[in-house]
Design an enzyme around this catalytic site. Structure first.
Site: not given
Length: 411
Positions: A139, A220, A256
Site C-alpha cells: 500500500w 495490516d 471496507k
C-alpha cells in the site's frame, strides 16, 4: 507577514490515487471508467450503504439516552472488546488470558500510525537503525507512515511479475536473511495492491521462520470478510500466527467491510506475552493517543458496536459482506470469461480469478496502463492495478475490449 516565510517549503506531489480520481471526475467522456478508487461500488457504479448500517443508524437516532460526550482515550469499550473478538476469534486464548491490548483508532491508517509510533518508541530494535520490512509492492501509504515516525523502509520480495503470483521463495529468503528480531509488515488477507495471498501451507512456513528468527509481525488487516466473503476465513492467518506465539500486532479497519469509509473506524491490537506486559503497553498507547487525538470519534464506532454485539444485526452484516464479496468474485469470473473465451486475449489470465479481494494486478505494462487511461478513458494506476469494484455489467465489456486492444498494441 514576510512573503518569504515559507519559501523554503518544497511543493509536495499530489497523492497518486486522489489525483487519478480528480482526473476521472473532470473527464466528460460518457464511457469513462474509474478503476483506481479503493471503495466498493454497486452494479450501478454507486456507493452502497449497507442495509445493516442503515438499521444501526436508525437505532442510534432513536436512542434518547445517547450523548456526545468524549469517549475514553483508548476508545469505546464495547467496540474494542468486540473488535478484538472479531479479528482474533471469540474463543481466543490471548484475549482470555488478558494479553491483548486494543485501542480504537482513526480507521486502519490510524492503527498503522499508532502501531508504528509505538514500535519506534519502545521496540527493542536489533541494531542502531529502526527499519521495517514492507512487501514489494505494498500500500502506497505504508512507507510514508513509517517514515513519519523515524522508521526506514526495506522491502522483501512478494510479487512475481513472471507468474503474476507470489514470490514465495523470495519472501522466505528475506525472512531468513533479515537480522533476528526484524519487523515485517504483513497483509493479513487480500494483499493490496496485488490481490495475491499465501496459501495456508505457505502461511505455516512463514510463521515457522518468524518464530525461529524472533521476527515481529506487523499485520495490516483492511479487508476481513471483504476478501472471501467469510469473516473467519479472512482472519485465519492472524489467528494462526497468534496461536503459534508469534510476537505481533494487528491493524484493523471497518472502512471496507462495513462501508464506513468516511467514519474512520479502526482498531490496533497488540498481543503481549502476558497480562502484565499488556497493561504496560496499554498505558503507553494511551499516552501516545492522548497527545495526538485525545479521544477517538464515537459515531462510526457506535454503529459497528451495535452490529458486532447484536446477533441479528451481525448475521445481516455477514450477508451484506457476502453480497459485496460475491459481486467482486462475479466480476472476476466475467472478465476472465470475456478475455479468454470471447476475445482470446494474448497471455495467461488465470490470475484474474486466482487473486482475491478488491484489487487485481493485471500484469500489463506501464505503457499499456497509460494507453488505457489516455485513449480509452479508463483510469487505473500505472502499475496495472485495478479495483474490481469499479467493474459492473454496464462497463465490463468496454473495459475488456479496451484491455484486449492495449495488450495487442491496437488501442
Amino acid at each position: 507577514m514576510s512573503s518569504e516565510l515559507w519559501q523554503n517549503v518544497p511543493l509536495a506531489p499530489p497523492d497518486s490515487i486522489f489525483k487519478l480520481t480528480a482526473a476521472y471526475k473532470a473527464d466528460t467522456f460518457d464511457k469513462k471508467v474509474n478503476l483506481g478508487v479503493g471503495a466498493y461500488r454497486d452494479d450501478n457504479d454507486k456507493p452502497w450503504i449497507l442495509p445493516v448500517v442503515r438499521k444501526a443508524e436508525e437505532i442510534l437516532l432513536n436512542t434518547p439516552a445517547l450523548d456526545h460526550e468524549y469517549l475514553p482515550i483508548t476508545g469505546l469499550p464495547e467496540f474494542t472488546i468486540a473488535a478484538a473478538k472479531l479479528i482474533l476469534g471469540p474463543d481466543s486464548s490471548a484475549i482470555a488470558e488478558g494479553r491483548v491490548t486494543t485501542v480504537q483508532t482513526i480507521s486502519g491508517t490510524g492503527a498503522n500510525h499508532l502501531g508504528a509510533l509505538f514500535l519506534s518508541r519502545f521496540y527493542q530494535w536489533s541494531g542502531d537503525k529502526k527499519e521495517v520490512y514492507l512487501s514489494d509492492p505494498t500500500w502506497a501509504n505504508h512507507p510514508a507512515i513509517f517514515n513519519n515516525v523515524g522508521i526506514a523502509s526495506l522491502y522483501y520480495p512478494y510479487y512475481d511479475p513472471k507468474t503474476i503470483g507470489l514470490n514465495f521463495d523470495g519472501f522466505l529468503s528475506s525472512l531468513k536473511s533479515a537480522p533476528s528480531g526484524s519487523v515485517f509488515l504483513i497483509h493479513a488477507c487480500a494483499h493490496n495492491p496485488t490481490g495475491v495471498d499465501p496459501t495456508r501451507d505457505q502461511w505455516d512456513a512463514i510463521a515457522k521462520i518468524m518464530l525461529d528468527k524472533g521476527h515481529y509481525g506487523f499485520f495490516d488487516c483492511a479487508y476481513q470478510g471483504f476478501a472471501s466473503g467469510d469473516l473467519d476465513n479472512d482472519a485465519w492467518a492472524v489467528r494462526f500466527f497468534v496461536d503459534k506465539g508469534v510476537n505481533m500486532l494487528i491493524c484493523q479497519s471497518f472502512a471496507k467491510n462495513a462501508g464506513l469509509y468516511g467514519e474512520r473506524v479502526g482498531a490496533l491490537h497488540v498481543v503481549s506475552p502476558n497480562k502484565e506486559a499488556a497493561e504496560r503497553v496499554k498505558s503507553q498507547l494511551s499516552v501516545l493517543q492522548r497527545s495526538e487525538i485525545s479521544n477517538p470519534p464515537s459515531y462510526g464506532a457506535r454503529i459497528v458496536t451495535l452490529i458486532l454485539n447484536d446477533p441479528a444485526l451481525f448475521d445481516e452484516w455477514k450477508r451484506d459482506i457476502s453480497t459485496m464479496a460475491g459481486r467482486i468474485i462475479d466480476m472476476r469470473k466475467e472478465l476472465f470469461k470475456i478475455l479468454t473465451e470471447e476475445l482470446h486475449t494474448p497471455g495467461n489470465w488465470d490470475h484474474i480469478v486466482n487473486q482475491i479481494g478488491m484489487f487485481s494486478f493485471t500484469g500489463i505494462t506501464p505503457e499499456q496502463s497509460k494507453a488505457l487511461t489516455e485513449k480509452a478513458h479508463i483510469y487505473l494506476t500505472v502499475n496495472g492495478r485495478i479495483s474490481m469494484t469499479g467493474l459492473n455489467r454496464n462497463n465490463i465489456r468496454y473495459f475488456a475490449t479496451s484491455l484486449d486492444a492495449a495488450v495487442r498494441g491496437t488501442l
